[in-house]
Write an enzyme that holds these catalytic residues in place. Sequence first.
Site, mmCIF file in Angstrom:
data_model
loop_
_atom_site.group_PDB
_atom_site.id
_atom_site.type_symbol
_atom_site.label_atom_id
_atom_site.label_comp_id
_atom_site.label_asym_id
_atom_site.label_seq_id
_atom_site.Cartn_x
_atom_site.Cartn_y
_atom_site.Cartn_z
ATOM 1 N N CYS A 30 0.848 -1.198 0.000
ATOM 2 C CA CYS A 30 0.000 0.000 0.000
ATOM 3 C C CYS A 30 0.885 1.252 0.000
ATOM 4 O O CYS A 30 1.521 1.567 1.008
ATOM 5 C CB CYS A 30 -0.907 -0.034 1.232
ATOM 6 S SG CYS A 30 -1.788 1.486 1.594
ATOM 7 N N CYS A 33 0.217 3.851 2.666
ATOM 8 C CA CYS A 33 0.652 3.327 3.968
ATOM 9 C C CYS A 33 2.153 3.535 4.138
ATOM 10 O O CYS A 33 2.620 3.937 5.208
ATOM 11 C CB CYS A 33 0.332 1.838 4.095
ATOM 12 S SG CYS A 33 -1.420 1.434 3.946
#
Length: 134
Positions: A30, A33
């Site tokens: 991600c 993230c």
Amino acid sequence: MTVVSLDSKSFGPVLAKPGILLIHWGAKWCAPCQDFDPIFQRVAERHPDITFAQVDVDTQAELVEVLGVQAMPALMVFRDGFLLLNHVGLLLEPVLEDLVWQARGLDMNEERNKRAQLRASKTRVRVGPHPHGP
């Protein structure tokens, strides 16, 4: 304090500790993230008395399900076991820092009273005449 990793075994004991707990939910694949990781780490370094934790959603499916994490990055803020914030999306460093100070400044006695009143209002039984007669 560095950022700690949480799993289904460590989550309960960490949550049970008094104080503030910030949990960053993310995954290695991600990109947002990964962008949030260094921000989270820098803020953690400035607040060694607070627990900063990460959960890898790919390896902790049970926690993801139990806590209802549906998108990433996600941030949960707890204080004394109470969930204060459940945010989805990348946060900038000043915003995360502000959230930490808001959590610090919260009057937990007042918060407990509010939640107790809310629970009481939801569980009150209405007393009155029976709808089908005496």
